[in-house]
Motif scaffolding. Structure first.
Motif, PDB file in Angstrom:
ATOM      1  N   LEU A 130     -80.178  19.016  33.029  1.00 46.48           N
ATOM      2  CA  LEU A 130     -81.195  19.634  33.875  1.00 46.48           C
ATOM      3  C   LEU A 130     -82.320  20.091  32.957  1.00 46.48           C
ATOM      4  O   LEU A 130     -82.087  20.862  32.026  1.00 46.48           O
ATOM      5  CB  LEU A 130     -80.606  20.804  34.661  1.00 46.48           C
ATOM      6  N   LEU A 131     -83.541  19.620  33.204  1.00 51.14           N
ATOM      7  CA  LEU A 131     -84.630  19.775  32.242  1.00 51.14           C
ATOM      8  C   LEU A 131     -85.784  20.639  32.722  1.00 51.14           C
ATOM      9  O   LEU A 131     -86.654  20.992  31.923  1.00 51.14           O
ATOM     10  CB  LEU A 131     -85.149  18.393  31.840  1.00 51.14           C
ATOM     11  N   ASP A 132     -85.814  20.978  33.993  1.00 52.66           N
ATOM     12  CA  ASP A 132     -86.839  21.907  34.483  1.00 52.66           C
ATOM     13  C   ASP A 132     -86.335  22.522  35.774  1.00 52.66           C
ATOM     14  O   ASP A 132     -85.601  21.880  36.542  1.00 52.66           O
ATOM     15  CB  ASP A 132     -88.172  21.184  34.709  1.00 52.66           C
ATOM     16  N   SER A 133     -86.743  23.765  36.020  1.00 52.88           N
ATOM     17  CA  SER A 133     -86.213  24.485  37.181  1.00 52.88           C
ATOM     18  C   SER A 133     -87.116  25.652  37.536  1.00 52.88           C
ATOM     19  O   SER A 133     -88.039  25.997  36.795  1.00 52.88           O
ATOM     20  CB  SER A 133     -84.798  25.000  36.874  1.00 52.88           C
ATOM     21  N   ARG A 134     -86.834  26.272  38.680  1.00 57.91           N
ATOM     22  CA  ARG A 134     -87.480  27.498  39.123  1.00 57.91           C
ATOM     23  C   ARG A 134     -86.420  28.395  39.755  1.00 57.91           C
ATOM     24  O   ARG A 134     -85.475  27.909  40.369  1.00 57.91           O
ATOM     25  CB  ARG A 134     -88.565  27.215  40.164  1.00 57.91           C
TER      26      ARG A 134
END
Length: 297
Positions: free
Chosen positions: A240-244
């Motif tokens: 998982l490389l980007d999130s909010r």
């Protein structure tokens, strides 16, 4: 001035280019070519390739403790050496050789995050800001006095990749300014506030969904793109490389509508992910034709 440049990864390249545009770079020191790719052929470092494009002599010693290597370094007669993520420890004889010593571009506001992984650690810790410091090098690990610094806020959407690129450019601008104004007075680093940015261990990369959502979000962004925070989805390990952080609740690891995952408290929305053997993809694209299980491991 006559400058020796010492660096290896992509982070160092803008500083080399900026210095070469204003000063005479008499030699570039970088790590030797390493085997890479499917054919495991020796691949020159990004700094090596940039130096060759600029027509600058490149040196790739395996170590600098050898008396001949130190004599060769001193024989360049440089005014100053600039060191940016070089990857070798500089013996005292090397530190003392240039007339104005060796300056290091470090990607933090010293004395916070001395050491190997300051960008990752700043995001992982939830720091509100970071920056770059130009330090007069001495024998200790990032302990030298600071000549100049520049700061930047760490945004809620920053990853290590985006912060890396911003700090790289800031460091290039700042070192040119410092070189233009040498000699400068330097301030000793305070004893208070010292922290160490230990090298990232791959064991830190597995996501524990029982932790609060803000911590998991920082883990995902702080380890992106390398080594990449990961979780188990079925029988597959997925990065998982980007999130909010979003509103949401459920048992830790529960998949919510879209690529959203419940955490120990709150939830994270995954924006970018990478399946094994594939390129990173936006979450919406990844989910086309791929059904997530009810819960992630």
């Amino acid at each position: 001035m006559d400058v020796i440049f010492m660096g290896t990864p992509e982070f160092s390249v803008p500083a080399l280019q900026a210095i070469a545009a204003r000063h005479r770079v008499v030699a570039v020191y970088t790590q030797p070519p390493r085997a890479a790719g499917r054919g495991q052929k020796p691949r020159p470092s990004p700094v090596h390739r940039a130096a060759e494009a600029l027509g600058i002599e490149v040196r790739v010693p395996e170590r600098l403790r050898d008396p001949q290597a130190q004599a060769d370094f001193a024989a360049l007669g440089a005014d100053v050496a600039v060191v940016v993520a070089y990857g070798l420890i500089l013996p005292q004889a090397v530190l003392d050789a240039p007339r104005l010593g060796c300056l290091n571009i470090h990607a933090s506001i010293l004395p916070r995050w001395r050491g190997a992984a300051p960008i990752h650690r700043a995001i992982l810790a939830g720091d509100a800001e970071t920056g770059v410091a130009i330090m007069q090098m001495e024998a200790g690990l990032d302990t030298g006095p600071v000549l100049a610094e520049a700061r930047t806020a760490i945004g809620a959407h920053d990853t290590t990749a985006s912060l890396h690129d911003r700090l790289s450019g800031m460091g290039a601008d700042l070192i040119v300014d410092v070189l233009d104004r040498l000699p400068l007075s330097a301030r000793p680093q305070p004893d208070a506030g010292v922290t160490y940015a230990a090298k990232i261990d791959k064991a830190e990369a597995r996501i524990d969904w029982t932790r609060p959502a803000p911590e998991i979000d920082r883990q995902i962004r702080g380890l992106s793109p390398f080594p990449g925070a990961w979780c188990q989805i079925g029988d597959e390990r997925v990065k998982l490389l980007d999130s909010r952080v979003i509103d949401g609740s459920g048992e830790p690891g529960m998949v919510l509508p879209g690529f959203a995952i419940a955490c120990g408290s709150g939830a994270v929305q995954v924006l970018l992910a990478q399946r094994a053997g594939k390129k990173p993809m936006a979450a919406d694209d990844l989910l086309r034709g791929w059904a997530l299980p009810a819960r992630l491991g």
